[in-house]
Design a protein around this motif. Structure first.
Motif, PDB file in Angstrom:
ATOM      1  N   LEU A  66       0.820  -1.207   0.000  1.00 22.67           N
ATOM      2  CA  LEU A  66       0.000   0.000   0.000  1.00 22.67           C
ATOM      3  C   LEU A  66       0.859   1.264   0.000  1.00 22.67           C
ATOM      4  N   THR A  67       2.014   1.203   0.639  1.00 22.07           N
ATOM      5  CA  THR A  67       2.928   2.345   0.610  1.00 22.07           C
ATOM      6  C   THR A  67       3.399   2.599  -0.812  1.00 22.07           C
ATOM      7  N   ALA A  68       3.759   1.529  -1.501  1.00 19.36           N
ATOM      8  CA  ALA A  68       4.173   1.681  -2.893  1.00 19.36           C
ATOM      9  C   ALA A  68       3.015   2.176  -3.753  1.00 19.36           C
ATOM     10  N   ALA A  69       1.816   1.640  -3.515  1.00 20.01           N
ATOM     11  CA  ALA A  69       0.648   2.077  -4.281  1.00 20.01           C
ATOM     12  C   ALA A  69       0.352   3.548  -4.054  1.00 20.01           C
ATOM     13  N   ALA A  70       0.558   4.008  -2.825  1.00 21.69           N
ATOM     14  CA  ALA A  70       0.318   5.419  -2.519  1.00 21.69           C
ATOM     15  C   ALA A  70       1.262   6.326  -3.301  1.00 21.69           C
ATOM     16  N   SER A  71       2.441   5.811  -3.595  1.00 18.34           N
ATOM     17  CA  SER A  71       3.440   6.636  -4.286  1.00 18.34           C
ATOM     18  C   SER A  71       3.196   6.728  -5.786  1.00 18.34           C
ATOM     19  N   VAL A  72       2.339   5.853  -6.332  1.00 17.28           N
ATOM     20  CA  VAL A  72       2.104   5.872  -7.781  1.00 17.28           C
ATOM     21  C   VAL A  72       0.650   6.208  -8.118  1.00 17.28           C
ATOM     22  N   THR A  73      -0.135   6.575  -7.117  1.00 14.33           N
ATOM     23  CA  THR A  73      -1.515   7.028  -7.330  1.00 14.33           C
ATOM     24  C   THR A  73      -1.703   8.372  -6.637  1.00 14.33           C
ATOM     25  N   GLU A  74      -2.798   9.066  -6.993  1.00  9.93           N
ATOM     26  CA  GLU A  74      -3.013  10.403  -6.435  1.00  9.93           C
ATOM     27  C   GLU A  74      -4.389  10.591  -5.831  1.00  9.93           C
ATOM     28  N   ARG A  75      -5.424   9.963  -6.397  1.00 13.21           N
ATOM     29  CA  ARG A  75      -6.792  10.255  -5.996  1.00 13.21           C
ATOM     30  C   ARG A  75      -7.480   9.082  -5.310  1.00 13.21           C
ATOM     31  N   MET A  76      -7.237   7.897  -5.782  1.00 11.03           N
ATOM     32  CA  MET A  76      -7.949   6.721  -5.317  1.00 11.03           C
ATOM     33  C   MET A  76      -7.620   6.417  -3.856  1.00 11.03           C
ATOM     34  N   ARG A  77      -8.656   6.031  -3.094  1.00 10.80           N
ATOM     35  CA  ARG A  77      -8.409   5.589  -1.735  1.00 10.80           C
ATOM     36  C   ARG A  77      -7.765   4.204  -1.745  1.00 10.80           C
ATOM     37  N   LEU A  78      -7.090   3.872  -0.655  1.00  7.69           N
ATOM     38  CA  LEU A  78      -6.346   2.628  -0.533  1.00  7.69           C
ATOM     39  C   LEU A  78      -6.669   1.998   0.813  1.00  7.69           C
ATOM     40  N   GLY A  79      -6.588   0.662   0.901  1.00  7.12           N
ATOM     41  CA  GLY A  79      -6.892   0.070   2.191  1.00  7.12           C
ATOM     42  C   GLY A  79      -6.637  -1.421   2.258  1.00  7.12           C
ATOM     43  N   THR A  80      -6.847  -1.951   3.448  1.00  8.02           N
ATOM     44  CA  THR A  80      -6.763  -3.392   3.681  1.00  8.02           C
ATOM     45  C   THR A  80      -8.169  -3.969   3.739  1.00  8.02           C
ATOM     46  N   LEU A  81      -8.277  -5.217   3.299  1.00  9.00           N
ATOM     47  CA  LEU A  81      -9.574  -5.899   3.355  1.00  9.00           C
ATOM     48  C   LEU A  81      -9.308  -7.394   3.544  1.00  9.00           C
ATOM     49  N   VAL A  82      -9.049  -7.838   4.769  1.00  7.03           N
ATOM     50  CA  VAL A  82      -8.987  -7.046   5.991  1.00  7.03           C
ATOM     51  C   VAL A  82      -7.735  -7.398   6.790  1.00  7.03           C
ATOM     52  N   THR A  83      -7.416  -6.501   7.726  1.00  7.93           N
ATOM     53  CA  THR A  83      -6.395  -6.737   8.738  1.00  7.93           C
ATOM     54  C   THR A  83      -7.056  -7.421   9.935  1.00  7.93           C
ATOM     55  N   SER A  84      -6.293  -8.279  10.647  1.00  5.30           N
ATOM     56  CA  SER A  84      -6.860  -8.970  11.802  1.00  5.30           C
ATOM     57  C   SER A  84      -5.816  -9.102  12.900  1.00  5.30           C
ATOM     58  N   PRO A  85      -6.259  -9.459  14.117  1.00  2.85           N
ATOM     59  CA  PRO A  85      -5.308  -9.696  15.204  1.00  2.85           C
ATOM     60  C   PRO A  85      -4.499 -10.980  15.058  1.00  2.85           C
ATOM     61  N   ASN A  86      -4.723 -11.769  14.021  1.00  3.04           N
ATOM     62  CA  ASN A  86      -4.022 -13.040  13.887  1.00  3.04           C
ATOM     63  C   ASN A  86      -2.506 -12.894  13.980  1.00  3.04           C
ATOM     64  N   PHE A  87      -1.982 -11.809  13.387  1.00  2.37           N
ATOM     65  CA  PHE A  87      -0.537 -11.604  13.487  1.00  2.37           C
ATOM     66  C   PHE A  87      -0.177 -10.128  13.674  1.00  2.37           C
ATOM     67  N   ARG A  88      -1.161  -9.325  14.077  1.00  4.98           N
ATOM     68  CA  ARG A  88      -0.934  -7.898  14.284  1.00  4.98           C
ATOM     69  C   ARG A  88      -1.069  -7.540  15.764  1.00  4.98           C
ATOM     70  N   HIS A  89      -0.311  -6.522  16.197  1.00  2.29           N
ATOM     71  CA  HIS A  89      -0.448  -5.944  17.532  1.00  2.29           C
ATOM     72  C   HIS A  89      -0.891  -4.497  17.354  1.00  2.29           C
ATOM     73  N   PRO A  90      -1.841  -4.020  18.150  1.00  4.57           N
ATOM     74  CA  PRO A  90      -2.362  -2.667  17.933  1.00  4.57           C
ATOM     75  C   PRO A  90      -1.305  -1.569  17.961  1.00  4.57           C
ATOM     76  N   VAL A  91      -0.296  -1.680  18.819  1.00  3.07           N
ATOM     77  CA  VAL A  91       0.694  -0.608  18.945  1.00  3.07           C
ATOM     78  C   VAL A  91       1.528  -0.480  17.675  1.00  3.07           C
TER      79      VAL A  91
END
Length: 312
Positions: A66-91
């Protein structure tokens, strides 16, 4: 009952999800740029360590993609579908999201869910350790979402919970989007729907997974109608108008999973039936040859550029 006039139903939006299975310079970059050219509202990607039938092939991380996508786009929104706690920590996730929101100029939506079983649920386990049960996943999710909300909204957070902790976690300067970037909460059960009602700016459904193999399109419509009604009830319990939340349908997991991409007319029919349920955003998978997401690229692009006009 509020005396305010009822807001008009928002126009249906069309988005896509681009799986991170290709090297950036071997097709992935071009897909994200083309998605913006085609006018998609948002381009999402899966946030997994590996995924089902793609497990034995290339698979790249969501945040760098998504960081790379942000650098080559200008208008379109970007996101995850979906992120989960399976391997993520909130901090640590909050720090990455704040950075990503800054790099994109405030174009990030966090799709977030409780996660499921499978590869992500077992990759980090110690030998002999059992994966979380559905109840345990829901327990983690119920703590994960409110803490992440705080971390993205407050400069400093201290928290000691059952599963997560944060000791003076600093998140300055915060998100570009205020008070924080939007959450699109994937949920169908009562606990998840309550989280969507309280913390979500959008709600995500894939339909009823029990109908995936043997259900009918009509049964799927009824199931999604029932899910939306339960979301409305969860919103009413806390005094929130369910109309404030966008309703997002990620396609590809309903009984008629392939039909919407067979033609523009087929998609218009599918989208119209779901818009009538209150769905405000439909997400279609970017075609992947020789996979469950195979589709004709020309038809896909015609849907992107022509279908919404036919829906009115």
């Amino acid at each position: 009952m509020s005396d305010q006039p009822r807001q008009p139903t928002p126009a249906l939006r069309l988005s896509t999800v681009i799986l991170p299975y290709r090297r950036w310079h071997e097709g992935s970059r071009a897909a994200w740029q083309r998605a913006e050219e085609l006018g998609f509202h948002t381009a999402y990607t899966y946030d997994h360590l590996a995924w089902r039938t793609f497990r034995d092939g290339p698979w790249f991380g969501a945040v760098p993609t998504l960081t790379a996508a942000a650098s080559v786009t200008e208008r379109m929104r970007l996101g995850t579908l979906v992120t989960s706690p399976n391997f993520r920590h909130p901090v640590t996730l909050a720090k990455e999201l704040i950075s990503l929101d800054d790099i994109s100029g405030g174009r990030i939506t966090l799709g977030i869910g409780a996660g499921g079983n499978g590869f992500d649920a077992t990759t980090l386990l110690k030998a002999g350790e059992e994966p979380w049960t559905p109840r345990e996943r829901a327990d983690h999710f119920a703590e994960f979402v409110p803490l992440l909300d705080r971390l993205l909204s407050e400069d400093s957070v201290t928290y000691d919970g059952e599963f997560y902790s944060a000791q003076e976690a600093r998140n300055i300067p915060g998100c570009v989007q205020r008070p924080r970037l939007p959450f699109a909460v994937a949920a169908t059960g009562p606990r998840g729907l309550k989280l969507a009602a309280r913390h979500g700016q959008a709600w995500v459904t894939t339909g009823d997974p029990k109908l995936f193999e043997t259900g009918t399109p009509e049964e799927s419509i009824q199931a999604i109608r029932g899910q939306a009604a339960k979301l409305a009830d969860a919103c009413a319990e806390i005094g929130r108008d369910a109309a404030e939340l966008d309703k997002v349908l990620l396609t590809g997991f309903t009984p008629d999973r392939s039909r919407p991409l067979e033609s523009v007319d087929a998609f218009v029919d599918f989208a119209g039936k779901h818009a009538a349920l209150g769905i405000t955003e439909i997400v279609i998978h970017w075609p992947i040859p020789d996979s469950e997401f195979a589709a004709d690229q020309k038809v896909f692009e015609s849907i992107a550029t022509e279908a919404l006009a036919q829906l009115g």
